[in-house]
Design an enzyme around this catalytic site. Structure first.
Site, mmCIF file in Angstrom:
data_model
loop_
_atom_site.group_PDB
_atom_site.id
_atom_site.type_symbol
_atom_site.label_atom_id
_atom_site.label_comp_id
_atom_site.label_asym_id
_atom_site.label_seq_id
_atom_site.Cartn_x
_atom_site.Cartn_y
_atom_site.Cartn_z
ATOM 1 N N ASP A 50 0.836 -1.206 0.000
ATOM 2 C CA ASP A 50 0.000 0.000 0.000
ATOM 3 C C ASP A 50 0.873 1.259 0.000
ATOM 4 O O ASP A 50 0.345 2.383 -0.033
ATOM 5 C CB ASP A 50 -1.035 -0.009 1.142
ATOM 6 C CG ASP A 50 -0.409 -0.027 2.519
ATOM 7 O OD1 ASP A 50 0.832 -0.121 2.626
ATOM 8 O OD2 ASP A 50 -1.176 0.053 3.516
ATOM 9 N N ASP A 89 -1.091 -6.172 -0.305
ATOM 10 C CA ASP A 89 -1.419 -5.551 0.986
ATOM 11 C C ASP A 89 -2.910 -5.315 1.127
ATOM 12 O O ASP A 89 -3.571 -4.866 0.171
ATOM 13 C CB ASP A 89 -0.742 -4.171 1.055
ATOM 14 C CG ASP A 89 0.335 -4.098 2.108
ATOM 15 O OD1 ASP A 89 0.356 -4.936 3.022
ATOM 16 O OD2 ASP A 89 1.177 -3.180 1.996
ATOM 17 N N LYS A 119 -1.174 -9.420 2.734
ATOM 18 C CA LYS A 119 -0.424 -8.972 3.907
ATOM 19 C C LYS A 119 -1.301 -8.006 4.686
ATOM 20 O O LYS A 119 -2.040 -7.217 4.074
ATOM 21 C CB LYS A 119 0.880 -8.281 3.487
ATOM 22 C CG LYS A 119 1.671 -7.723 4.679
ATOM 23 C CD LYS A 119 3.086 -7.314 4.307
ATOM 24 C CE LYS A 119 3.204 -5.922 3.744
ATOM 25 N NZ LYS A 119 2.719 -4.834 4.623
ATOM 26 N N GLU A 121 -1.248 -5.406 8.386
ATOM 27 C CA GLU A 121 -0.479 -4.841 9.490
ATOM 28 C C GLU A 121 -1.124 -5.230 10.810
ATOM 29 O O GLU A 121 -2.318 -4.987 11.014
ATOM 30 C CB GLU A 121 -0.406 -3.312 9.364
ATOM 31 C CG GLU A 121 0.431 -2.874 8.178
ATOM 32 C CD GLU A 121 0.577 -1.366 8.055
ATOM 33 O OE1 GLU A 121 0.264 -0.632 9.030
ATOM 34 O OE2 GLU A 121 1.001 -0.908 6.972
ATOM 35 N N GLU A 185 9.259 -4.421 10.498
ATOM 36 C CA GLU A 185 9.655 -3.110 9.963
ATOM 37 C C GLU A 185 10.239 -2.224 11.060
ATOM 38 O O GLU A 185 9.612 -2.030 12.111
ATOM 39 C CB GLU A 185 8.451 -2.404 9.302
ATOM 40 C CG GLU A 185 8.843 -1.028 8.736
ATOM 41 C CD GLU A 185 7.874 -0.435 7.740
ATOM 42 O OE1 GLU A 185 6.880 -1.101 7.384
ATOM 43 O OE2 GLU A 185 8.110 0.716 7.315
HETATM 44 O O1 KIV Z 1 3.429 -1.248 1.684
HETATM 45 C C1 KIV Z 1 4.609 -1.631 1.604
HETATM 46 O O2 KIV Z 1 5.308 -1.399 0.611
HETATM 47 C C2 KIV Z 1 5.155 -2.376 2.728
HETATM 48 C C3 KIV Z 1 6.631 -2.592 2.752
HETATM 49 C C4 KIV Z 1 7.299 -1.358 3.230
HETATM 50 C C5 KIV Z 1 6.992 -3.787 3.562
HETATM 51 O O3 KIV Z 1 4.447 -2.760 3.599
#
Ligand code: KIV
Length: 268
Positions: A50, A89, A119, A121, A185
């Site tokens: 994202d 994401d 993915k 968070e 991160e």
């Molecule tokens: O959104 C993204 O690009 C990420 C990376 C920084 C791991 O989550």
């Protein structure tokens, strides 16, 4: 979907890589051309992050990115990629409301983009959601440490997260809930080493030092397309912005001076 997906890197391959001590490489991509180039160059995974909101859309944070935008870019990237695992994401507020919302939206991502995984968070706070996604056979990569979607709560973006107990508890909760990998991160390297040693699933670091099972970088940053951005963890492997700028400046001046197009670039 590419005809060659049988050779794709899979979720079990990720887990095997950790067992075998083979380091994993991941880069972000948002477009066909770059995704196909990174895939050809041999990365194990491509993240449609994202960060799209910042590096492609020019916004200050990742918060405005929508699920439809992630799906649009995820489908383009998946179509370009033959071997790497594609991970998309889940953007802000596409999974936080409820596990049901997360399953519906992550399901859309898998159905509409052909990506291999999503993915999200979160660690402990998202454990129930990760569990429900896992029950629905949707592979989940978790993301703990600095979480860019928490920027409003934190006040700014790049704060190194140093609470070892909390970080380990988040990582363990994500693993026990069924995440197949976890992004760490912006955390100190010794904490990342400890978490990596404690977990069965691979850790993928960004600003988390050399002891993780793999690394991820935002491709625009490592290619030198974001000239003003130089956090300590970022290694720039090329100066693509400088090369592109010089090419465009030469083109502009050659057009102005009547040098381009010359005979070699004109039809008789
Ligand atoms: O959104 C993204 O690009 C990420 C990376 C920084 C791991 O989550």
């Amino acid at each position: 979907m590419s005809a060659n997906r049988t050779k794709a890197v899979t979720v079990p391959d990720f887990l095997r890589a950790k067992e075998q001590g083979r380091k994993l490489s991941m880069l972000t991509a948002y477009e066909f051309l770059w995704a196909s180039l990174f895939d050809d160059a041999g990365v194990d995974a491509i993240l449609v992050g994202d960060t799209l909101g910042m590096v492609v859309q020019g916004k200050a944070t990742t918060l405005p990115v929508t699920l439809d935008e992630m799906i649009y870019h995820g489908e383009i990237v998946s179509r370009a990629v033959k071997r790497a695992m594609v991970v998309v994401d889940l953007p802000f507020l596409s999974f936080q409301t409820s596990p049901r919302q997360a399953v519906e939206n992550a399901g859309r991502v898998l159905k509409e983009t052909q990506a291999a995984a999503v993915k999200l968070e979160g660690g402990r706070t998202q454990a129930r959601t990760i569990e429900r996604l896992n029950d629905a056979d949707i592979p989940v990569m978790a993301h703990v440490g600095m979480k860019p979607q928490s920027v409003r709560k934190l006040g700014r973006m790049a704060i190194v997260q140093r609470d070892e107990q909390q970080l380990l508890a988040d990582a363990q909760a994500a693993q026990e809930a069924g995440a197949f990998a976890i992004v760490l991160e912006l955390i100190p390297q010794e904490i990342a080493r400890h978490i990596t040693e404690e977990l069965r699933i691979p850790t993928i670091g960004i600003g988390a030092g050399p002891h993780c099972d793999g690394q991820v970088l935002v491709s625009h940053d490592m290619l030198g397309l974001t000239p003003g951005f130089q956090p300590r963890f970022l290694k720039k492997y090329a100066s693509v912005a400088e090369i592109a700028r010089a090419a465009v400046e030469q083109y502009v001046s050659e057009v102005q001076e009547g040098i381009f197009p010359d005979a070699a670039h004109s039809h008789d």
